[in-house]
Design an enzyme around this catalytic site. Structure first.
Site, PDB file in Angstrom:
ATOM      1  N   CYS A  24       0.709  -1.144  -0.123  1.00 52.37           N
ATOM      2  CA  CYS A  24       0.005   0.065   0.028  1.00 52.37           C
ATOM      3  C   CYS A  24       0.499   1.314  -0.076  1.00 52.37           C
ATOM      4  O   CYS A  24       2.135   1.420  -0.006  1.00 52.37           O
ATOM      5  CB  CYS A  24      -1.120   0.036   0.865  1.00 52.37           C
ATOM      6  SG  CYS A  24      -1.753  -1.223   1.535  1.00 52.37           S
ATOM      7  N   GLY A  50      -0.408  -0.318  -4.763  1.00 55.79           N
ATOM      8  CA  GLY A  50      -1.496  -0.598  -4.257  1.00 55.79           C
ATOM      9  C   GLY A  50      -2.873   0.002  -5.717  1.00 55.79           C
ATOM     10  O   GLY A  50      -3.812   0.218  -5.431  1.00 55.79           O
ATOM     11  N   ASN A 125       0.825   1.146   5.581  1.00 56.15           N
ATOM     12  CA  ASN A 125       1.677   0.708   4.627  1.00 56.15           C
ATOM     13  C   ASN A 125       2.435  -0.117   6.008  1.00 56.15           C
ATOM     14  O   ASN A 125       3.386   0.239   6.096  1.00 56.15           O
ATOM     15  CB  ASN A 125       2.344   1.407   3.898  1.00 56.15           C
ATOM     16  CG  ASN A 125       3.366   0.950   3.317  1.00 56.15           C
ATOM     17  OD1 ASN A 125       2.893  -0.120   2.478  1.00 56.15           O
ATOM     18  ND2 ASN A 125       4.726   1.818   2.533  1.00 56.15           N
ATOM     19  N   GLY A 126       2.739  -1.143   5.354  1.00 56.00           N
ATOM     20  CA  GLY A 126       3.942  -2.272   6.138  1.00 56.00           C
ATOM     21  C   GLY A 126       2.761  -3.819   6.489  1.00 56.00           C
ATOM     22  O   GLY A 126       2.069  -3.980   6.258  1.00 56.00           O
ATOM     23  N   TYR A 266      12.318  -2.239  -6.212  1.00 58.87           N
ATOM     24  CA  TYR A 266      10.859  -2.814  -7.388  1.00 58.87           C
ATOM     25  C   TYR A 266       9.585  -1.567  -7.018  1.00 58.87           C
ATOM     26  O   TYR A 266       8.801  -0.920  -8.111  1.00 58.87           O
ATOM     27  CB  TYR A 266      10.398  -3.842  -6.499  1.00 58.87           C
ATOM     28  CG  TYR A 266       9.213  -4.191  -7.990  1.00 58.87           C
ATOM     29  CD1 TYR A 266       8.835  -4.433  -9.067  1.00 58.87           C
ATOM     30  CD2 TYR A 266       8.174  -4.369  -7.037  1.00 58.87           C
ATOM     31  CE1 TYR A 266       8.272  -4.149  -9.296  1.00 58.87           C
ATOM     32  CE2 TYR A 266       6.685  -4.269  -7.816  1.00 58.87           C
ATOM     33  CZ  TYR A 266       6.544  -4.593  -8.363  1.00 58.87           C
ATOM     34  OH  TYR A 266       5.860  -4.869  -9.274  1.00 58.87           O
ATOM     35  N   CYS A 406       9.261 -12.739   3.184  1.00 64.08           N
ATOM     36  CA  CYS A 406       9.319 -11.206   3.635  1.00 64.08           C
ATOM     37  C   CYS A 406       8.650 -11.540   4.621  1.00 64.08           C
ATOM     38  O   CYS A 406       6.830 -12.468   4.983  1.00 64.08           O
ATOM     39  CB  CYS A 406       9.200 -10.575   2.643  1.00 64.08           C
ATOM     40  SG  CYS A 406       8.697  -8.682   3.736  1.00 64.08           S
ATOM     41  N   CYS A 459      15.882 -10.809   2.524  1.00 62.29           N
ATOM     42  CA  CYS A 459      14.908 -11.757   1.467  1.00 62.29           C
ATOM     43  C   CYS A 459      16.122 -12.283   0.495  1.00 62.29           C
ATOM     44  O   CYS A 459      15.751 -13.356   0.127  1.00 62.29           O
ATOM     45  CB  CYS A 459      13.492 -10.944   0.586  1.00 62.29           C
ATOM     46  SG  CYS A 459      14.033  -9.292  -0.227  1.00 62.29           S
TER      47      CYS A 459
END
Length: 488
Positions: A24, A50, A125-126, A266, A406, A459
């Protein structure tokens, strides 16, 4: 506490491709006329963060109202619907799901809750890694949860009398959370913005006239005409209200910085400033590092648009190999990550990008992209280039192999989903039918940054910056995504 729902179930979630999904984008304003329009424009600038749902909440005359729905912003909250929201303060959200089923309207944010002392709205967000643990505690006390998201936990903490009567109410509630959270909170007369002590996700603040704007990316500030002021610092809680602007520090409890490097690789747009660095410039440096680490004799460099454009430019500049357009993107095809089956997803992938025979025929081609997650899409890209007559295909990836799940807000929660989690680089090369495959090293990934120890690399190397919790891990890996009451 009761959650308020003004939602529209008619819009459909937009599809995504095999790339990772972040949770998000958030936006907030205070002291700005026509707040809902400003929020709408800011969210539009962050639509890439999002596409499953969107919403806006504003406060006017001490009353918070919210409109939201599924799908892209224009489907979920049209400009006309947004215009029904009055007030000079508010928050907004665009959503990809990493907890809570993506196609359920009750999981779309902002979430609105009625507490005994007033209404609150939250946009997050998270990923909160202790959300399931906290959820069980509150359920045993009799609390009712109306969404499948971890974000709802913050509303329950704010409603808890333990926190409600504390002068540091919001700070205490946030200090109970563990994990990644960049949050905008709307009370009836003030706006809060808070970032977790690790600083996983970006959050910036700017000035718009005499008012304030908070956003996940600086490009959203630019979109609405705001002037960038600074980042919300990791572990900082900002409050803007009738008594002005104030800043409070959360108890860091020894937390070190763990910026999500995938924001640079990204998620964020090239024109954004993230963690103090221009995204475009960092990605160009990634491409240059790739050229130095994995040189090859080739005729042209091409990008997988749009994700590989910047790194491909850097590779071409550093190597001296001409940069060409090898794929044409069909902008009318949505993203295919959440298509229901592999066959449907592959069919959409084939329509999304068209290889250019005139560019690649008889050529030794270097193909640059930002990442490989599952691998199916890239395999089809290589096949398309060979079908167009490419003599050789050399893959260059502008980040290290993604080998671990993740838990902090990126949607690749299980190792089995990751091609590099079970295959060596050579095995992946053969699977792709490429002539060579080179990934950027971790040293190359960190090369643009002065503060190289401030980034989460879990990751890539499996070194997690905090305990993720076995219960949370089990849910992330095994919960049914169709069950919107499960925390996934």
């Amino acid at each position: 506490m009761e959650l308020g729902q003004w939602s529209d179930d008619s819009a459909q979630a937009a599809p995504d491709n095999e790339s990772p999904r972040d949770k998000c984008g958030v936006f907030g304003v205070y002291g700005v006329d026509d707040a809902s329009r400003i929020i709408y424009d800011g969210l539009f600038a962050m639509q890439h963060r999002g596409r499953e749902g969107a919403g806006i909440a504003t406060s006017h005359n001490g009353k918070i109202r919210c409109v939201k729905g599924l799908g892209l912003l224009g489907q979920a909250v049209s400009p006309d619907r947004a215009a029904t929201l009055k007030g000079n303060m508010g928050i907004g959200h665009v959503r990809y799901s990493t907890t809570g089923a993506g196609g359920r309207s009750q999981n779309v944010q902002p979430l609105v809750g009625d507490c005994v002392d007033g209404r609150w709205a939250v946009a997050h967000n998270g990923n909160i890694v202790n959300a399931y643990e906290l959820r069980k505690i509150y359920q045993e006390r009799g609390s009712l949860f109306q969404t499948g998201t971890d974000s709802e936990m913050l509303l329950h903490l704010l409603a808890d009398p333990t926190y409600r009567h504390d002068p540091r109410r919001v700070a205490k509630a946030c200090e109970t959370l563990k994990g990644a959270y960049s949050v905008t909170l709307l009370a009836e007369d003030r706006l809060y913005a808070v970032r977790d002590p690790h600083g996983f996700k970006p959050l910036v603040i700017g000035r718009l006239g005499d008012g304030w704007v908070v956003a996940s990316e600086t490009r959203a500030l630019t979109q609405v005409g705001a002037v960038y002021d600074r980042e919300v610092e990791p572990g900082e809680l900002i409050c803007i209200g009738p008594d002005g602007f104030s800043s409070t520090r959360l108890d860091r409890d020894g937390a070190g910085l763990s910026h999500c490097v995938f924001e640079i690789v990204y998620f964020s747009q090239p024109d954004s400033l993230v963690f103090g660095y221009n995204v475009h410039e960092a990605r160009v440096q990634y491409g240059a590092s790739l050229a130095r680490e994995h040189p090859v004799d080739a005729d042209i460099v091409i990008a997988i648009p749009d994700s590989g454009n910047d790194a491909a430019l850097g590779y071409a500049r550093e190597s001296g190999i001409p940069y060409e357009m090898g794929f044409i993107r069909n902008h009318y095809i949505g993203r295919t990550f959440i298509m229901p089956g592999n066959e449907d997803r592959a069919h959409q992938v084939d329509k999304k990008l068209a290889a250019m025979p005139e560019t690649v025929r008889g050529k030794r081609v270097v193909v640059v992209d930002d990442s490989i997650v599952r691998g199916n899409t890239m395999q089809r890209r290589v096949a398309a280039l060979r079908a167009c007559g490419a003599k050789e295909v050399h893959l260059r990836i502008a980040c290290p192999p993604v080998t671990h799940p993740c838990y902090y807000g990126i949607d690749f929660p299980t190792k089995d989903e990751l091609i590099a989690g079970s295959m060596s680089v050579e095995e992946i090369r053969k699977y792709m039918n490429a002539d060579s495959l080179g990934y950027l090293s971790i040293a190359g990934l960190l090369s643009p940054f002065r503060d190289k120890r401030s980034y989460c690399l879990a990751c890539f190397d499996g070194e997690y910056p905090m305990e993720k919790g076995e219960d949370q891990k089990e849910i992330l890996e095994s919960a049914d995504p169709e069950d919107d009451t499960a925390l996934v």
